[in-house]
Design a protein around this motif. Sequence first.
Motif, short mmCIF file in Angstrom:
data_model
loop_
_atom_site.label_atom_id
_atom_site.label_comp_id
_atom_site.label_asym_id
_atom_site.label_seq_id
_atom_site.Cartn_x
_atom_site.Cartn_y
_atom_site.Cartn_z
N ASN A 56 0.88 -1.21 0.22
CA ASN A 56 -0.03 0.02 -0.06
C ASN A 56 0.80 1.22 0.09
O ASN A 56 0.30 2.23 -0.10
CB ASN A 56 -1.07 -0.15 1.49
N HIS A 57 2.24 0.99 0.15
CA HIS A 57 2.82 2.47 0.51
C HIS A 57 4.28 2.22 -0.29
O HIS A 57 4.18 2.69 -1.31
CB HIS A 57 3.22 2.44 1.81
N GLN A 58 5.18 1.46 0.15
CA GLN A 58 6.49 1.61 -0.60
C GLN A 58 6.53 0.69 -1.88
O GLN A 58 7.08 1.38 -3.11
CB GLN A 58 7.61 0.91 0.50
N PHE A 59 5.85 -0.42 -2.18
CA PHE A 59 5.98 -1.10 -3.11
C PHE A 59 4.83 -0.82 -4.08
O PHE A 59 3.94 -1.54 -4.45
CB PHE A 59 6.07 -2.44 -3.05
N THR A 60 4.93 0.36 -4.68
CA THR A 60 4.02 1.12 -5.65
C THR A 60 4.57 1.80 -6.65
O THR A 60 5.62 2.26 -6.29
CB THR A 60 2.77 1.79 -4.81
N VAL A 61 3.96 1.86 -7.80
CA VAL A 61 4.64 2.61 -9.01
C VAL A 61 4.56 4.24 -8.30
O VAL A 61 5.49 4.91 -8.60
CB VAL A 61 3.80 2.64 -10.29
N ASN A 62 3.59 4.68 -7.77
CA ASN A 62 3.52 6.21 -7.31
C ASN A 62 4.59 6.47 -6.25
O ASN A 62 5.31 7.43 -6.56
CB ASN A 62 2.27 6.61 -6.53
N TYR A 63 5.06 5.44 -5.50
CA TYR A 63 6.08 5.83 -4.84
C TYR A 63 7.57 5.53 -5.37
O TYR A 63 8.41 6.48 -4.98
CB TYR A 63 6.26 4.80 -3.41
N MET A 64 7.72 4.51 -6.04
CA MET A 64 8.85 4.24 -6.70
C MET A 64 9.30 4.93 -8.01
O MET A 64 10.42 5.30 -8.26
CB MET A 64 8.89 2.60 -7.04
N LYS A 65 8.37 5.24 -8.71
CA LYS A 65 8.72 5.94 -10.28
C LYS A 65 9.48 7.01 -9.96
O LYS A 65 10.29 7.22 -10.76
CB LYS A 65 7.35 6.13 -10.80
N PRO A 66 9.19 8.17 -8.95
CA PRO A 66 10.09 9.28 -8.96
C PRO A 66 11.54 9.01 -8.38
O PRO A 66 12.52 9.48 -9.16
CB PRO A 66 9.47 10.09 -8.01
N LYS A 67 11.87 7.84 -7.62
CA LYS A 67 13.04 7.67 -7.18
C LYS A 67 13.68 6.87 -8.44
O LYS A 67 14.98 7.23 -8.66
CB LYS A 67 12.79 6.44 -6.22
N ILE A 68 12.84 6.07 -9.07
CA ILE A 68 13.78 5.13 -10.51
C ILE A 68 13.97 6.55 -11.58
O ILE A 68 15.33 6.51 -11.87
CB ILE A 68 12.70 4.29 -11.01
N GLU A 69 13.04 7.29 -11.68
CA GLU A 69 13.28 8.36 -12.95
C GLU A 69 14.62 9.28 -12.38
O GLU A 69 15.36 9.64 -13.16
CB GLU A 69 12.23 9.04 -13.23
N ALA A 70 14.78 9.73 -11.08
CA ALA A 70 15.52 10.69 -10.48
C ALA A 70 17.03 9.90 -10.85
O ALA A 70 17.99 10.59 -11.10
CB ALA A 70 15.37 10.82 -9.15
#
Length: 358
Positions: free
Chosen positions: A297-311
Amino acid sequence: MGIATYSVFANVRDFKELKADIWSEDSIPAVMKVHKKRYEIGLTLRGSHIREMRKKSYYIEFYSPNKFGKTNEIHLNAEYKDPSLVRNKLSLDFFSDLGVLSPKSQFVHLTINGKNEGVYLQLESVNEYFLTKRSLPKGSIFYAVDGDANFSLMSDLDEKPKESLQSGYETKVAYGKDEEALEYFIYNLNTWTNQEFEDNIEEHLEVDRYLAWLVGVICLQNFDGFVHNYALYRNSDTKCFELLPWDYDATWGRDVNGDEMESNYVRMEGFNTLTARLLAISKFKKQYIEKMNSALNHQFTVNYMKPKIEALHQLILPYVEKDPYIQHKLATFYQEPAFICDFIKDRAAYIRKSMKSF
């Protein structure tokens, strides 16, 4: 904002010999310059099968001054098989977000004798300095170096009884009688009854953090993570063992060769003896499910991880495009952020489905 450049200089003959004898554990003397500061170092190739790759990974020990960023050694990983180059860092940071002790990492640009060696991931060593930087109590640290670090009495390599219960581990930091404590721990977790296990395990293992680690391994689908790819720390205050992740490039939808891995490849029950015994106890299984639901529901989501991946992708992009070893992988590199996000969606859906009958 870019990444730091580490400029290494070594005798040309020494460096050629280092590259020629890839299985040697002997270091060569060298100098490293970072931000106009000079360090005398020992330079060695690191890893097992990765030593055979075109782009080498390195272990650096600091002689004078004998500290670099409050430690005496670092690992420079080429991440050659990972077409994104970011999986290891993403994984270690993900574990930290779950509350698991995890090494810090950062990307650097490496040159050796003036030659551009490309992008590297600098990994923090899990050693006594790892503990002091975090104000953690002293304690032994054991590296899981092969499949015998499976928490079983039987060898993972040949399915025969182990000759030693320390088999599979390399002692990185020795403290007190912790080696005996490790053997005692492995023997008991294999021989306790279920009730004895439930009554005693929390006196020897940081169960809450182990379950957080298990959530991380399952989400990231690191197949080797259950019997390898971790360090074991015994806290001298609590007398409990704790697992730390290590070498997590084979994650986020790709295996050790960089090939695509199906999102249902690793079951959510895991694969080692300790995990099986914990999940056989209802209260620990309930804790695990609660932690998994929280991560989904929190860390393992696209919304949470996508900005980190793209950065991270954007941070290293200019250096990757000039990396002499991975020009043939650029097309895949550009597509990796989307690939990883698709994996997160597919893996999370598989885990949610599995939990209905877990």
